[in-house]
Design a protein around this motif. Sequence first.
Motif, mmCIF file in Angstrom:
data_model
loop_
_atom_site.group_PDB
_atom_site.id
_atom_site.type_symbol
_atom_site.label_atom_id
_atom_site.label_comp_id
_atom_site.label_asym_id
_atom_site.label_seq_id
_atom_site.Cartn_x
_atom_site.Cartn_y
_atom_site.Cartn_z
ATOM 1 N N ILE A 146 0.834 -1.206 0.000
ATOM 2 C CA ILE A 146 0.000 0.000 0.000
ATOM 3 C C ILE A 146 0.868 1.255 0.000
ATOM 4 N N PHE B 38 2.665 1.754 -3.444
ATOM 5 C CA PHE B 38 1.799 2.265 -4.499
ATOM 6 C C PHE B 38 1.376 3.713 -4.235
ATOM 7 N N LYS B 39 1.212 4.060 -2.972
ATOM 8 C CA LYS B 39 0.896 5.450 -2.651
ATOM 9 C C LYS B 39 2.057 6.348 -3.058
ATOM 10 N N ASP C 108 2.311 6.572 -6.782
ATOM 11 C CA ASP C 108 1.086 7.075 -7.411
ATOM 12 C C ASP C 108 0.505 6.059 -8.401
ATOM 13 N N THR D 218 -1.887 3.543 -7.098
ATOM 14 C CA THR D 218 -3.041 2.902 -6.466
ATOM 15 C C THR D 218 -4.282 2.914 -7.349
ATOM 16 N N ASN D 219 -4.581 4.040 -7.953
ATOM 17 C CA ASN D 219 -5.842 4.188 -8.686
ATOM 18 C C ASN D 219 -5.893 3.412 -9.994
ATOM 19 N N LEU E 91 -5.178 -4.794 -4.532
ATOM 20 C CA LEU E 91 -3.762 -4.908 -4.164
ATOM 21 C C LEU E 91 -3.642 -6.102 -3.228
#
Length: 228
Positions: free
Chosen positions: A128, A131-132, A135, A137-138, A143
Amino acid sequence: MKNIKPKVLFFDVNETLLDLSPMKEQIGEALNGNKDLLKLWFTTLLQYSLVTSAAEQYYSFANIGAATLQMVAANNNIEINTNKAENIVTNALRSLPPHPEVKQALTQLKDAGYTLVAFTNSSQEGLIKQFKNADLTNYFDDLISVEPTNKFKPFSNTNAWGAKKMNIQPNEAMLVAAHGWDVAGALWAGWRAAFISRPGQQVFPLAPKTEIVAPDLQIAADTLVAYL
């Protein structure tokens, strides 16, 4: 099955989506400036993740990364304590940027109607945060860390668990990965696979033939969007 869209695309994360190159600075600094030891450290990390799974033990990917960093350091007459090794590995893994073509390729795949899932040996918390910071995640529908299985990829029951979690059959899954061992494990588990031939990576010659082999994710995406 070839040229028919898989129901779910599962993506390996480290090296497949995220560029390990910046780690050379951090790992190299810890190893007295020897940036060339990064590859040896990462290979040793993968080796011992498999060793722990084969012995039916489990430690987080970051814990194994710290332990193997200490091993590589010791072999080069460098001492790194456990806390420092864990901080180095955690910070390095969680701050990796995506490869240049990744976001465009993921957008193209998503626009083509694919379900995109990250599937990694890293912890859920680590995934998490990775990916944050990158950039990403979206771009993904889910995940997934292998953490709940207490066994790393490429073990067949770990891949089976991943397919079951997404409510699909193994042959409806495709792994997209830049590691020959990961692709081989997926193929032996009845999955389909796309191999991203990042520099220094090769398919395993004894594994079943890989459906897609491409030098980067964009070229693999171009192939996948043409599937029916």
